[in-house]
Design a protein around this motif. Structure first.
Motif, short mmCIF file in Angstrom:
data_model
loop_
_atom_site.label_atom_id
_atom_site.label_comp_id
_atom_site.label_asym_id
_atom_site.label_seq_id
_atom_site.Cartn_x
_atom_site.Cartn_y
_atom_site.Cartn_z
N SER A 172 0.81 -1.23 0.00
CA SER A 172 0.00 0.00 0.00
C SER A 172 0.84 1.27 0.00
O SER A 172 0.39 2.32 -0.43
N GLU A 173 2.09 1.15 0.47
CA GLU A 173 2.92 2.36 0.50
C GLU A 173 3.42 2.74 -0.89
O GLU A 173 3.82 3.88 -1.12
N TRP A 174 3.42 1.78 -1.79
CA TRP A 174 4.02 2.03 -3.10
C TRP A 174 3.11 2.92 -3.93
O TRP A 174 1.95 2.63 -4.15
N ASP A 184 8.39 7.11 -12.75
CA ASP A 184 7.74 5.82 -13.06
C ASP A 184 6.75 5.99 -14.20
O ASP A 184 6.65 5.15 -15.10
N ARG A 185 6.01 7.09 -14.15
CA ARG A 185 4.97 7.30 -15.18
C ARG A 185 5.59 7.48 -16.56
O ARG A 185 5.05 7.03 -17.57
N ALA A 243 -4.46 -0.75 -12.08
CA ALA A 243 -3.52 -1.48 -11.23
C ALA A 243 -3.80 -1.20 -9.76
O ALA A 243 -3.58 -2.06 -8.89
N GLY A 244 -4.29 -0.01 -9.48
CA GLY A 244 -4.62 0.33 -8.10
C GLY A 244 -5.87 -0.39 -7.60
O GLY A 244 -6.09 -0.53 -6.40
N GLN A 245 -6.68 -0.86 -8.53
CA GLN A 245 -7.93 -1.53 -8.14
C GLN A 245 -7.77 -3.04 -8.01
O GLN A 245 -8.45 -3.68 -7.22
N LEU A 294 2.61 -4.49 -12.25
CA LEU A 294 3.11 -3.17 -12.63
C LEU A 294 4.29 -2.76 -11.74
O LEU A 294 5.33 -2.29 -12.22
N ARG A 295 4.11 -2.95 -10.45
CA ARG A 295 5.17 -2.56 -9.50
C ARG A 295 6.46 -3.33 -9.79
O ARG A 295 7.54 -2.76 -9.86
N ARG A 296 6.33 -4.63 -9.99
CA ARG A 296 7.52 -5.45 -10.19
C ARG A 296 8.22 -5.15 -11.51
O ARG A 296 9.45 -5.14 -11.58
#
Lengths: 536, 154
Positions: free
Chosen positions: B4-6, B12-13, B46-48, B56-58
């Protein structure tokens, strides 16, 4: 603190294909009935097909897989030891909300596999015994189809004519004709014409996401309105965690959590479990007690065992003409049962059905459910154009045979949001099923090439394909080798009944819901005829 | 997203947008998925959904650690062939997350109305329009109906 409700005659757990049928039938005969459903009512306007982002919803909050969907009313399933993911939906209507409503029947031989082919077990009933209940369930849900199929016994006229098979269905039908193979228009619980106040299907395409027209046989629209009119109380947001029993092992009712997390107890003279082939053994295993140390009514030791899916292979044909392959009910064109029965010259027993299906929208094409993922990068657009709206699928439904090591257990750690242990599924594809699917893939390529496909791609085993959950509380005459008797009544307690796919002895090579519904109506008929002691 | 902190940074965008242009490049009628401004939609989806969020994060984490990207001052500064090579390496080494990441890009791209118009898809909800199909014509059963019943008697 637990809330105790006034007692009822019959308590049904689950409101899907089987629970609704039992509620309707018994309430017609004057039983007092309460049904507990962990999900909620879905309003027509909520269905994805009413929204622009329907393809996104199909992969997120409306995914078939509860592990992907992850809604509050879902429970997680540990699938670490299964190559196939169980799929289901939790709402009023259960998985009939989500299904594609393809509704072939078992063949007479499917009830006699031990006698005919020396494998698995015979059912304790015959096709002929079940036939009137098949007819009744067809009537209730609304079946479109036509008589004369040479692969199946003659039967009562369906309530509606077949759905349109479309130019893509016609193309495959003519190919089967040229090969001399069987085919027939699909039986479908989808209205081809208006039926009992519900609209006809308008061929929108994606029947697997709930039908806002009410054209698909979902129990929330096909059965529940009448059952509720009869006086059934359908209690939603009610998550059962245990069937309670007395010192004699008889059911006294069920305990559940309501939407606020309060513990409730619903007393009843009899309990009917209708939560599917994973959900039912889960709750029965979680109902262990002094009387039933290994799980409810599990003196045979078979509760949760003999889990059968239909392992699905998918063979997709790519065409290069102008026929659009996404228009019409998704999986309800035609079927082929040329290879349904055991052929002793082959290296496997039992057989398979081809369910001829359509393609879907652009996201589905790109992500590759029907034809593998479109490659990313420089070739992406050309390859997408080649595939989009040009794919017909032969879905292979092979008969899985029961094996005790394929099973449902309670996961030692994983729980749902109420802390109820989640199921863990253990499944291995048998070598018989593998050979069956390989044979089917080869024959499907022949058919698709005959139809004019320029490229054919076979998927050997679909992972996200555990639509059919069967066998985990099997029926039989011998209490040592079955959980329930021929009426769905537990051998260990005469006021506990199971009516979902859990009771299947074998699973045939067809979609199971008409058989589930027919068995449920037969159990209800038995209760009405023989168990007046359960009526107030 | 699972951690959740990420949260995504502007850098990144920029990387996400550049990667999306490689996954779905420009075509005759439309620019690439990144240039179309779909990175924001990908971030939102990705947030949902956890599995897309994790993918996405990885993938972004891996790209930030990619040696050539570090040497050149970031993925966005690489030449196109270097970017493609970096993505192909991830595709081989992080199969599951890369697959989900590509799904994420395809989902946002193919849900866009401009793309629907390009590929000839009728945009909008499936209902209430549906499709007209000719009703079932029983004459098509002529051949198969002549076959003798072959279901197995018991």
């Amino acid at each position: 603190m637990s809330i105790t409700h006034p007692p009822t005659d019959i308590l049904i757990l689950g409101s899907g294909a089987s629970g609704a049928a039992v509620a309707w039938r018994l309430s017609n005969s004057g039983f007092n009935v309460v049904c507990l459903e962990q999900g909620r009512w879905i309003k027509p306007a909520e269905y994805p097909n009413e929204h622009e982002d329907w393809e996104i919803q199909a992969r997120t909050n409306w995914a078939f897989d509860p592990n992907v969907r992850g809604l509050a009313e879902d429970y997680p399933i540990n699938v670490d030891d299964s190559p196939i993911d169980p799929l289901m939906f939790n709402a009023v209507g259960g998985s009939t909300i989500h299904w594609t409503a393809h509704t072939p029947r078992f063949h007479p031989s499917d009830f006699r596999v031990k006698t005919l082919d020396g494998v698995a077990d015979d059912w304790p009933l015959t096709y002929d015994e079940l036939e009137p209940f098949y007819d009744a369930y067809d009537e209730l849900m609304g079946c479109s189809g036509i008589n004369g199929d040479p692969a199946n016994p003659p039967r009562k006229e369906r309530p509606m004519p077949p759905l349109p098979i479309g130019p893509d269905g016609e193309r495959m039908a003519r190919a089967f004709d040229r090969l001399g193979w069987h085919w027939w228009p699909s039986d479908s619980y989808i209205n081809s014409v208006p039926y009992k106040g519900r609209l006809a299907c308008n061929n929108c395409g994606n029947t697997g996401l709930g039908c806002s027209r009410g054209a698909k046989g979902q129990t929330d629209v096909a059965i529940w309105p009448e059952a509720i009119k009869n006086g059934v109380e359908l209690r939603t947001d009610s998550r059962v965690f245990r069937v309670e029993t007395d010192q004699n092992g008889k059911a006294t009712g069920a305990s559940y959590y309501d939407a606020d997390g309060n513990e409730n107890f619903q007393p009843a003279k009899a309990v009917v479990l209708a939560m599917n082939g994973v959900g039912t053994p889960r709750i029965m295993l979680n109902s262990a007690s002094e009387s039933y140390p290994d799980g409810l009514c599990n003196s045979s030791g078979l509760l949760g065992k003999n889990l059968m899916f239909h392992p699905y292979a998918m063979v997709s044909g790519l065409f290069d003409d102008d026929i659009k392959t996404s228009q019409g009910a998704l999986a309800n064109m035609i079927l082929c049962q040329e290879f349904y029965e055991t052929n002793f010259s082959k290296d496997f027993v039992r057989g398979y059905t081809y369910q001829v299906a359509r393609s879907s929208g652009p996201i589905s094409t790109a992500c590759g459910y029907m034809f593998g993922r479109v490659p990313w990068g420089a070739d992406h657009h050309a390859e997408f154009r080649r595939r989009f709206d040009n794919v017909t699928v032969l879905g292979v439904i092979g008969e899985d045979l029961p094996e005790e090591h394929n099973r449902v257990e309670l996961d030692p750690k994983l729980t749902d949001s109420n802390g109820i242990p989640a199921p863990k599924v253990f499944y291995q594809l048998s070598s018989n099923s593998r050979r069956q699917l390989d044979d089917a893939i080869a024959n499907a390529e022949t058919a698709l090439r005959e139809a004019g496909a320029v490229h054919v791609l076979g998927t050997a085993l679909l992972k996200a394909a555990g639509w059919h959950l069967m066998g985990t509380a099997r029926m039989g005459d011998d209490p040592a080798s079955s959980v329930v008797d021929r009426w769905g009544q537990a051998h260990d307690a005469d006021n506990i009944f199971v009516v979902d796919g859990s009771v299947f002895v074998t699973c045939a090579a067809v979609n199971p819901t008409p058989t589930i519904g027919a068995l449920a109506l037969r159990t209800a008929d038995y209760i009405d005829r023989e168990r007046s002691d359960l009526k107030s | 997203m699972p951690e959740s902190e990420w949260t995504m940074t502007e850098a990144d965008r920029l990387v996400l947008s550049a990667v999306m242009d490689l996954i779905v490049p420009s075509s005759d009628a439309l620019p690439g998925a990144g240039e179309m401004g779909l990175a924001e939609k990908a971030e939102e989806l990705a947030g949902q959904i956890d599995l897309y969020g994790e993918a996405l994060r990885r993938i972004l984490d891996a790209l930030s650690l990619e040696p050539s990207a570090r040497a050149e001052g970031g993925f966005a500064a690489l030449e196109e062939d270097q970017r493609i090579a970096a993505l192909k390496a991830l595709e081989s080494n992080m199969v599951k997350h890369f697959d989900k990441f590509v799904d994420l890009v395809y989902i946002v791209y193919y849900s866009d109305e401009r793309v629907h118009e390009k590929v000839g898809w009728r945009t909008g909800p499936l209902q209430p329009r549906g499709w007209e199909l000719p009703p079932f014509d029983p004459t098509i059963l002529e051949t198969v109906s002549k076959r003798e019943p072959f279901w197995r008697r018991v």
